[in-house]
Design an enzyme around this catalytic site. Structure first.
Site: not given
Ligand code: F6R
Length: 617
Positions: A2, A27, A76, A102-103, A490, A494, A497, A513, A612
Site C-alpha cells: 500500500c 510498490r 494491496w 497502510n499496515g 535468485e 526472478k 515472480e 537426491h 515492492k
Molecule cells: C524479489 C524481491 C523480494 C525482496 C524481498 C525483501 O525480486 O524483490 O524477494 O527481495 O521482499 O525485500 P527488501 O530487500 O526490500 O527487504
C-alpha cells in the site's frame, strides 16, 4: 505494498496526489482512491477504483476535483478483496472523517464488534474502516478534536499502521501517524504546506526537507503553521528535519520499456556508485566507514547472523560464503520471518546483518528489533536512505544503487553482493586473515566488474531470442554450486515472480537426491557452470541431465568450448574470480526472466500478487 499520499497547502491537491500515487505504483497494489476537501462547497469528494491509478483517474473525470487538501492511497489487499468498497479512503459513519492506512490492525475484529454494539455499521471488510469509526466514536463521545481522537484511537489499536486522517470539521488539518509502517512528511514552501507519503518518492520534486516519523508519533500538519509532532501520551516531540535529495531521473524509465530492464542496464553505473569512495584500487584499499568506526566489535564478533527475505536473503547466502572464506568468522543466514518467532539464541557479541533494499520489510525490521533487544549489534546493508531499517541499525553501509522501482529486484541484489564483498574484504584485511596478494587481487578485479557487466549486457538480444523459445515452458530447474548456488535460487525466483513459470533452484549436486526425477525433454535446466574448482563436477551433473534428455542452458566462462559442445545453449560471461562470479552470472538470468515474461505479455514491473515493499508480516 500500500502507498499513501497526502497534501495540505495552497496548491490544488488532486494533481499532486495522483502524480504521487503514480510514483508509488512500483510498490504493488490492486485498487486506488482519493478524498479531496473542496473549499467551495465544504464537501469531501471521494473517488475510488479497483485496478490501477489510471482507473481512478477515469472514475474521477468530470467530477469536482478541486481543493487544496486531500489524501490518496493505493491498496494491496489483505482484509477483503480488491474492490471499490474495500479501497481507501474509508469514511466514518457521519461522513466527516476520512482515513487512509497502510499496515494491519490486528485487533480489528474485537474493535469492530465493540463498535457494532454501539450502533456503528460497516461498508467494507477492511481493518481500516474499524479505525476510522473508532476515531469518530472517540471524537463524539469524548467531545474532543480530531488530533486527540486519532491519538486516543491509536492507543487502542494493536498492529502496524501508517495513517493520514482528514476531518471535514477542521479543513486545512491533516493528521498523520505511524507504527511499524513508514511515513514521511515533506515541508514545502515557507513552511506552510505539507506533503505526506509512505516514502520520499512522491515528495522529492516539491521539497527536500523531510521528517521521518518514528513509531508511536502523530504529526499535525496545518496549512500555514509549523509542523507539530506528538507521541501517543500527548507530549511534544522534536520534528527532526532531514535533507533528502532523490535523483528524479532515477524515478523515470529513461527510454526503456520497463523499469526492470532499465534497472538491469543501470547495474554497471550504479555499482560504480556503490564502490565509489569505498574501493580505492589506486591505494589498494577498501574502506567502509562502518568497519573503521566499529572495528573492535566487528573483529571480535562471535558470529554474524544475516536476517533478510527473498532476494536479499539470497545475497546473504553469498555473503556467508565470502565472510567465512575470507575472515573465518562463522555466519548464519536466517529468513527474517522465521528468525523473529524462533526464540533465537542471540546476544552480546553477535552481529546481526540486516539486508534490505526497501529498508521497510516488516519481518526484517522485527527480526532486528528482537536481536537488538537481546543485546546483538545491528549492521544494516540497505538501499533506501532514511528507511526504517536504516534508522534502527547501529551501523551499516548503504548500497547506493538508487531507487529500485521494478518489483523484481535486480540492481539491489548486485549492490548488496558488492557491499558484502567489500565488507568481507575490509574485515579480512583488518583481521589479517587474507594475504595481501589475494586482497589486492580481489580489489583490482572488483574494480573491473562494472565493465564486465557491460559485456554481459551486450548479449541482451541473443538472450531475448532464446527467451522466446522458452516462453511456453511450464517448469524450470536452476542449478549451481558454491557462490553460484544462491545465484541459481535468485534466477529461479526472478523467473517465477514475473513470468509465473514454476522454477526451482538447487545446489547442482543435490539434483540426484530428488529433483532429477523431474528431468525429461520438457524440462529446461539452467546450469551456472563458470570456471572454478567445482567446474568439472558441475559438468558431470550436466551429463546426468543430458542422459535424461533434459534441455540445458548453461552460463559459462567466455571461451568454454567443452560445455558449448555438450549442451543446447550457452551464454558466456567474462572470466573473473570465483568470489565475484555472482555479479556476472546473475545478469543473464535477470535478462532471461525479463524477456520470457515480456514474451508472455505479462506486466513485468508489477507482477500479480507481489508488492515492492512488504510492510506487513
Ligand atoms: C524479489 C524481491 C523480494 C525482496 C524481498 C525483501 O525480486 O524483490 O524477494 O527481495 O521482499 O525485500 P527488501 O530487500 O526490500 O527487504
Amino acid at each position: 505494498m500500500c502507498g499513501i499520499v497526502g497534501y495540505t497547502g495552497c496548491r490544488e491537491a488532486y494533481p499532486i496526489l495522483i502524480k504521487g500515487l503514480h510514483r508509488l505504483e512500483y510498490r504493488g497494489y490492486d485498487s486506488a482512491g482519493t478524498a479531496l476537501f473542496s473549499e467551495n462547497y465544504g464537501n469531501l469528494n471521494i473517488f475510488k477504483a479497483s485496478g490501477k491509478v489510471s482507473d481512478l483517474e477515469k472514475a474521477a473525470e468530470g467530477h469536482d476535483r478541486s481543493g487544496s487538501m486531500g489524501i490518496a492511497h493505493t491498496r494491496w489487499a489483505t482484509h477483503g478483496s480488491p474492490n471499490v468498497a474495500n479501497a481507501h479512503p474509508h469514511v466514518s459513519q457521519s461522513g466527516d472523517i476520512t482515513l487512509v492506512h497502510n499496515g494491519i490492525i490486528e485487533n480489528y475484529a474485537v474493535l469492530r464488534d465493540q463498535l457494532k454494539a454501539k450502533g456503528f455499521t460497516f461498508k467494507s471488510q477492511t481493518d481500516t474502516e474499524v479505525l476510522v469509526q473508532l476515531i469518530e466514536f472517540i471524537r463524539t463521545t469524548q467531545e474532543t478534536d480530531i488530533v486527540n481522537a486519532v491519538r486516543l484511537a491509536l492507543t487502542k489499536a494493536i498492529g502496524a499502521y501508517a495513517i493520514v486522517v482528514m476531518d471535514k470539521r477542521t479543513p486545512d488539518v491533516l493528521v498523520a501517524a505511524r507504527n511499524a509502517s513508514p511515513m514521511v512528511i515533506g515541508i514545502g514552501e515557507n513552511d506552510s504546506e505539507f506533503f505526506i507519503a509512505s516514502d520520499a518518492s512522491p515528495i522529492a520534486e516539491y521539497t527536500n526537507r523531510m521528517v521521518y516519523l518514528n513509531d508511536g508519533e502523530v504529526a499535525v500538519c496545518v496549512k500555514g503553521s509549523p509542523l507539530k509532532v506528538l507521541n501517543l501520551e500527548n507530549d511534544s516531540v522534536e520534528a527532526k528535519v532531514k535533507k533528502v535529495n532523490l535523483d528524479l531521473n532515477m524515478l523515470d524509465k529513461g527510454g526503456f520499456p520497463h523499469f526492470m530492464l532499465k534497472e538491469i542496464f543501470d547495474q554497471p553505473n550504479v555499482l560504480k556508485d556503490c564502490l565509489r569512495g569505498r574501493l580505492l584500487p589506486e591505494h589498494q584499499r577498501v574502506i567502509l566507514s562502518a568497519v573503521t568506526e566499529h572495528r573492535e566489535e566487528l573483529l571480535n564478533a562471535k558470529r554474524f547472523i544475516v536476517v533478510s527475505c527473498g532476494t536479499s536473503w539470497h545475497a546473504g547466502l553469498i555473503g556467508k560464503q565470502l565472510i567465512e572464506d575470507f575472515c573465518q568468522i562463522p555466519v548464519e543466514v536466517a529468513y527474517a520471518s522465521e528468525f523473529r518467532y524462533a526464540n533465537p539464541v542471540v546476544g552480546p557479541g553477535d552481529i546481526v546483518i540486516a539486508i534490505s533494499q526497501s529498508g521497510e520489510t516488516a519481518d526484517t525490521l522485527a527480526a532486528i528489533n528482537l536481536a537488538k533487544a537481546k543485546g546483538a549489534m545491528i549492521f544494516g546493508i540497505v538501499n533506501a536512505v532514511g528507511s526504517s531499517i536504516a534508522r534502527h541499525t547501529d551501523t551499516g553501509t548503504y548500497i547506493h544503487v538508487g531507487p529500485e522501482i521494478g518489483v523484481a529486484s535486480t540492481k539491489a541484489f548486485t549492490g548488496q553482493v558488492t557491499v558484502l564483498i567489500m565488507l568481507a574484504l575490509a574485515l579480512a584485511h583488518e583481521k589479517k586473515s587474507i594475504s595481501t596478494a589475494s586482497y589486492q587481487e580481489v580489489l583490482a578485479e572488483l574494480a573491473l566488474i562494472p565493465e564486465k557487466i557491460e559485456k554481459v549486457l551486450e548479449q541482451n538480444d541473443k538472450i531475448k531470442t532464446l527467451a522466446s523459445r522458452y516462453a511456453e515452458c511450464r517448469n524450470f530447474l536452476y542449478l549451481g554450486r558454491g557462490v553460484n548456488y544462491p545465484v541459481a535460487l535468485e534466477g529461479a525466483l526472478k523467473l517465477k515472480e514475473i513470468s509465473y513459470i514454476h522454477a526451482e533452484g538447487y545446489p547442482a549436486a543435490e539434483m540426484k537426491h530428488g529433483p532429477i526425477a523431474l528431468v525429461d525433454e520438457d524440462m529446461p535446466v539452467v546450469f551456472i557452470a563458470t570456471h572454478h574448482q567445482l567446474y568439472e563436477k558441475v559438468v558431470s551433473n550436466m551429463q546426468e541431465v543430458i542422459a535424461r534428455k533434459g534441455k540445458i542452458l548453461a552460463i559459462v566462462t567466455e571461451g568454454d568450448e567443452l560445455v558449448k559442445k555438450m549442451v543446447d545453449e550457452v551464454i558466456e560471461v567474462p572470466q573473473t574470480l570465483n568470489c565475484l562470479a555472482p555479479l556476472l552470472t546473475v545478469i543473464p538470468l535477470q535478462i532471461l526472466a525479463y524477456h520470457i515474461a515480456v514474451a508472455k505479455g505479462l506486466n513485468v514491473d508489477m507482477p500479480r500478487n507481489l508488492a515492492k515493499s512488504v510492510t506487513v508480516e
